[in-house]
Write a protein that holds these residues in place. Sequence first.
Motif, short mmCIF file in Angstrom:
data_model
loop_
_atom_site.label_atom_id
_atom_site.label_comp_id
_atom_site.label_asym_id
_atom_site.label_seq_id
_atom_site.Cartn_x
_atom_site.Cartn_y
_atom_site.Cartn_z
N ASP A 187 -1.37 6.70 15.06
CA ASP A 187 -0.05 7.30 15.33
C ASP A 187 1.15 6.43 15.00
N GLY A 188 1.01 5.40 14.18
CA GLY A 188 2.16 4.58 13.81
C GLY A 188 3.08 5.30 12.85
N SER A 189 4.38 5.08 12.98
CA SER A 189 5.33 5.72 12.07
C SER A 189 6.62 4.91 11.98
N ALA A 190 7.35 5.15 10.88
CA ALA A 190 8.64 4.50 10.68
C ALA A 190 9.56 5.48 9.97
N ARG A 191 10.85 5.39 10.27
CA ARG A 191 11.84 6.25 9.61
C ARG A 191 13.07 5.43 9.29
N ALA A 192 13.52 5.54 8.05
CA ALA A 192 14.74 4.86 7.62
C ALA A 192 15.94 5.71 8.02
N ALA A 193 17.10 5.08 8.15
CA ALA A 193 18.33 5.81 8.49
C ALA A 193 18.65 6.86 7.43
N SER A 194 18.21 6.62 6.19
CA SER A 194 18.48 7.56 5.09
C SER A 194 17.47 8.72 5.03
N GLY A 195 16.48 8.76 5.95
CA GLY A 195 15.57 9.89 6.05
C GLY A 195 14.16 9.66 5.54
N GLU A 196 13.93 8.62 4.74
CA GLU A 196 12.57 8.36 4.27
C GLU A 196 11.69 7.98 5.47
N ALA A 197 10.38 8.27 5.35
CA ALA A 197 9.49 8.01 6.48
C ALA A 197 8.09 7.66 6.00
N THR A 240 11.61 -3.56 5.97
CA THR A 240 12.65 -2.65 5.49
C THR A 240 13.72 -3.45 4.76
N SER A 241 14.31 -2.83 3.76
CA SER A 241 15.40 -3.48 3.02
C SER A 241 16.76 -2.92 3.42
N ALA A 272 16.61 1.23 10.76
CA ALA A 272 15.37 2.00 10.72
C ALA A 272 14.76 2.00 12.12
N ALA A 273 13.85 2.92 12.37
CA ALA A 273 13.12 2.97 13.64
C ALA A 273 11.63 2.90 13.32
N PHE A 274 10.89 2.20 14.17
CA PHE A 274 9.49 1.97 13.89
C PHE A 274 8.69 1.91 15.18
N ASP A 275 7.46 2.48 15.15
CA ASP A 275 6.54 2.36 16.27
C ASP A 275 5.12 2.27 15.72
N GLY A 276 4.37 1.31 16.18
CA GLY A 276 2.98 1.11 15.77
C GLY A 276 2.37 0.12 16.74
N THR A 277 1.62 -0.86 16.24
CA THR A 277 1.13 -1.93 17.11
C THR A 277 2.34 -2.63 17.72
N ASP A 278 3.36 -2.91 16.90
CA ASP A 278 4.66 -3.39 17.37
C ASP A 278 5.61 -2.19 17.38
N GLY A 279 6.85 -2.40 17.75
CA GLY A 279 7.83 -1.32 17.72
C GLY A 279 9.24 -1.88 17.74
N ASP A 280 10.18 -1.14 17.14
CA ASP A 280 11.58 -1.56 17.11
C ASP A 280 12.43 -0.33 16.79
N ILE A 303 0.81 -1.23 0.00
CA ILE A 303 0.00 0.00 0.00
C ILE A 303 0.84 1.28 0.00
N ALA A 304 2.11 1.20 0.41
CA ALA A 304 2.96 2.39 0.39
C ALA A 304 4.43 2.00 0.53
N THR A 305 5.30 2.81 -0.11
CA THR A 305 6.75 2.62 0.06
C THR A 305 7.39 3.99 0.22
N ALA A 306 8.48 4.00 0.96
CA ALA A 306 9.32 5.20 1.12
C ALA A 306 10.75 4.70 1.23
N GLY A 307 11.49 4.77 0.14
CA GLY A 307 12.86 4.25 0.14
C GLY A 307 12.85 2.78 0.50
N PRO A 308 13.57 2.39 1.58
CA PRO A 308 13.64 0.97 1.94
C PRO A 308 12.42 0.48 2.74
N LEU A 309 11.51 1.37 3.11
CA LEU A 309 10.35 0.99 3.93
C LEU A 309 9.16 0.62 3.05
#
Length: 196
Positions: free
Chosen positions: A156-166, A114-115, A119-127, A86-92
Amino acid sequence: MNRIAIRRPSPALILSLIALFAVLGGSAYAALSKNSVGSKQIKPNAVKGEDVKESSLGKVPAAKALGKFKATNVDLTLADGEAEEIATAGPLTLTAQCRINDGGDDYAEVLISTSSDNAAFDGTDGDADFDAADSPLALAEVSNTTGTPAYDEESDGSARAASGEALMSNGLTTAVNAFGDPGTCHFGGQVLVRAG
């Protein structure tokens, strides 16, 4: 009979009265001129949307950061075993997935993978250290016993790649067996996408 003598005003009195009215009228005009009303003079709920010229408004400072995101609308129905990106942003990558009668439960999930590493991620799960070798995690998920309707919203779930994509959830909804449609999963809402 006594008559009261009425005197005519002198030219000096007439000029001073004209000057007085001009000064008083000018300040009243200034108080009512364009852009002179302050917030203290406006009663609560007195100004409505149609009263405001939108082009005269500036951007809200936090909205400038949001302007870097593009909205992706989600409106999707899947059957058992189906999955759709449903959506991609760089490696996410966000993928909607439907599982019916998996161990006696039905699941509608939006999973993130993520490829790239870190990356950092928070939603139902988180890492906070989400890597390419990690299993996909749930951004949004709803489940219930097989055949029973369930619905949930993840705001309020979100993810951010080390390269800046989110990627950010914006009212992302998941439903299973809902809306009189048993054995299916429904997904809706928006995902905000920021390219690097």
